[in-house]
Design an enzyme around this catalytic site. Sequence first.
Site, PDB file in Angstrom:
ATOM      1  N   GLU A 142       0.810  -1.069   0.059  1.00 34.06           N
ATOM      2  CA  GLU A 142       0.030   0.185  -0.003  1.00 34.06           C
ATOM      3  C   GLU A 142       0.833   1.420   0.124  1.00 34.06           C
ATOM      4  OE1 GLU A 142      -2.903  -0.438   3.282  1.00 34.06           O
ATOM      5  OE2 GLU A 142      -3.951  -2.125   2.181  1.00 34.06           O
TER       6      GLU A 142
ATOM      7  N   HIS B 244      -8.701   9.656   2.701  1.00 33.50           N
ATOM      8  CA  HIS B 244      -8.249   8.663   1.692  1.00 33.50           C
ATOM      9  C   HIS B 244      -8.323   8.899   0.295  1.00 33.50           C
ATOM     10  CE1 HIS B 244      -8.042   4.518  -0.075  1.00 33.50           C
ATOM     11  NE2 HIS B 244      -7.805   3.979   1.303  1.00 33.50           N
TER      12      HIS B 244
ATOM     13  N   ARG C  55      -0.585   8.424   1.353  1.00 31.03           N
ATOM     14  CA  ARG C  55      -2.123   8.833   1.063  1.00 31.03           C
ATOM     15  C   ARG C  55      -2.305  10.439   1.293  1.00 31.03           C
ATOM     16  NH1 ARG C  55      -5.095   5.005   5.171  1.00 31.03           N
ATOM     17  NH2 ARG C  55      -4.672   3.442   3.567  1.00 31.03           N
TER      18      ARG C  55
ATOM     19  N   HIS D  12     -11.154   9.909   6.280  1.00 35.22           N
ATOM     20  CA  HIS D  12     -11.015   8.374   6.678  1.00 35.22           C
ATOM     21  C   HIS D  12     -10.480   8.276   8.093  1.00 35.22           C
ATOM     22  CE1 HIS D  12     -10.129   4.346   5.428  1.00 35.22           C
ATOM     23  NE2 HIS D  12      -8.934   4.667   5.953  1.00 35.22           N
TER      24      HIS D  12
ATOM     25  N   ARG E  56      -1.481   8.912   9.189  1.00 36.68           N
ATOM     26  CA  ARG E  56      -1.126   7.444   9.438  1.00 36.68           C
ATOM     27  C   ARG E  56      -0.770   6.671   8.017  1.00 36.68           C
ATOM     28  NH1 ARG E  56      -4.326   3.401   8.320  1.00 36.68           N
ATOM     29  NH2 ARG E  56      -6.498   4.157   8.344  1.00 36.68           N
TER      30      ARG E  56
HETATM   31  C1  SIN Z   1      -7.403   0.693   2.520  1.00 39.63           C
HETATM   32  O1  SIN Z   1      -7.685  -0.568   2.301  1.00 39.63           O
HETATM   33  O2  SIN Z   1      -7.106   1.510   1.692  1.00 39.63           O
HETATM   34  C2  SIN Z   1      -7.668   1.262   3.898  1.00 39.63           C
HETATM   35  C3  SIN Z   1      -6.409   0.718   4.762  1.00 39.63           C
HETATM   36  C4  SIN Z   1      -6.120   1.825   5.808  1.00 39.63           C
HETATM   37  O3  SIN Z   1      -7.062   2.735   6.216  1.00 39.63           O
HETATM   38  O4  SIN Z   1      -5.247   1.499   6.500  1.00 39.63           O
END
Ligand code: SIN
Length: 403
Positions: free
Chosen positions: A120, A240, A286, A347, A382
């Site tokens: 991610e 997000h 993000r 988010h 975060r």
């Molecule tokens: C996501 O799946 O993008 C969210 C995961 C997160 O908020 O850490």
Amino acid sequence: MSAHSATRRCTTLVLGSGVAGLTYALRAAQYGPILILTKKFRSDSSTNRAQGGLAAVLDPTDSFDLHVADTLEAGAGLCRRDVVEIVVREGPALVRSLTELGAAFAHSADDSDGLDLGLEGGHSRRRIVHSKDRTGQEIESTLLAAVAEHSEITLLEQHLALDLWVGEGGGGLRCYGASFLDQETGVTGLVRADHTMLSTGGCGKVYRYTTNPDIATADGVAMAARAGCSLGNMEMVQFHPTCLHHSEAKNFLISEAVRGEGAVLRNLAGEEFMNDRHPLGSLAPRDVVAREIDRETKRRGDKFVLLDTTGIGEDRFTERFPAISARLLEYGIVAGRDPIPVVPAAHYMCGGVAVDLDGRTEIDGLFAAGEVAFTGVHGANRLASNSLLDASVLPDRAGAIAP
Ligand code: SIN
């Protein structure tokens, strides 16, 4: 406190039934009866919605130092390094203990003994342990099953905490429990407890557009503030980057793991605009991606950008992200083929009720963990998939403290 029609006594009161509250309850039950109050139904929590996963150092090319460095980098200079170190180092043990409790995490296709580690934004290695795109649901149901089997733990649904019960004690303020409203009967009550844990989640519903469930109304933050606790970092609300933009879809997240598997962001002219904005392109941390989407839509006068998932393809998308692909199909979007319209949405609350390394607030007997707490682990932003980690490791430490 005014008179209430129902009064209960327990050793420990837990407010909220997401991963933080359930993890804490399972650990603190060693000291006596636990009562968990949850304002809707037991699995109505942000945990249950978490798609991506749980970040943990399990790959041989990964290290605690790298995970710590990625967390500090994403946190933009505002993380507390000592908390980050604690949380990161506990990741592998947490994955083991959840697996022992029965959580089923996805295994890699070529090595049935190894977990499939996703990627991610902001992570320099593959380290996202997942149950495809239902990781939160898997962890939540595993913890709820363990709680249901525990003879010392009672969970009451539809019980809304109203206020903390705080008074003088031991030379300062002490928490003696909380008042609640039984939403089925309309009766209010009081719970007296030696320890009270606030694990009530974040504040997403303050915003019109959010990935959060309807329960995310920051009740715990408000109760703690009224009781006299300090709050910290409240201005750091994470957006997000990829919430589905569709007139009929309410709060539907397209996991960052989709970009980890190869999806890219494009503007409506088809340009991969993130390539000029950050060395990691569409997989930048993000906060960077969310800001750049905002900038790009304003620059061009568009309402959204597109997530191009053709690099993943229909079959692989459906196999890896079954819940997302089924949901998109309800709106006529074939994942892996059609561009997905996305916008940033509120988010995660990186701040909250100030706590120490063991989850203690400034009020004796009152603890906080999970999204409601300000531990310093997330800093200004975060790192993806660090929240299930933090919301498991820190309440587990707090639960070890004897009342
Ligand atoms: C996501 O799946 O993008 C969210 C995961 C997160 O908020 O850490």
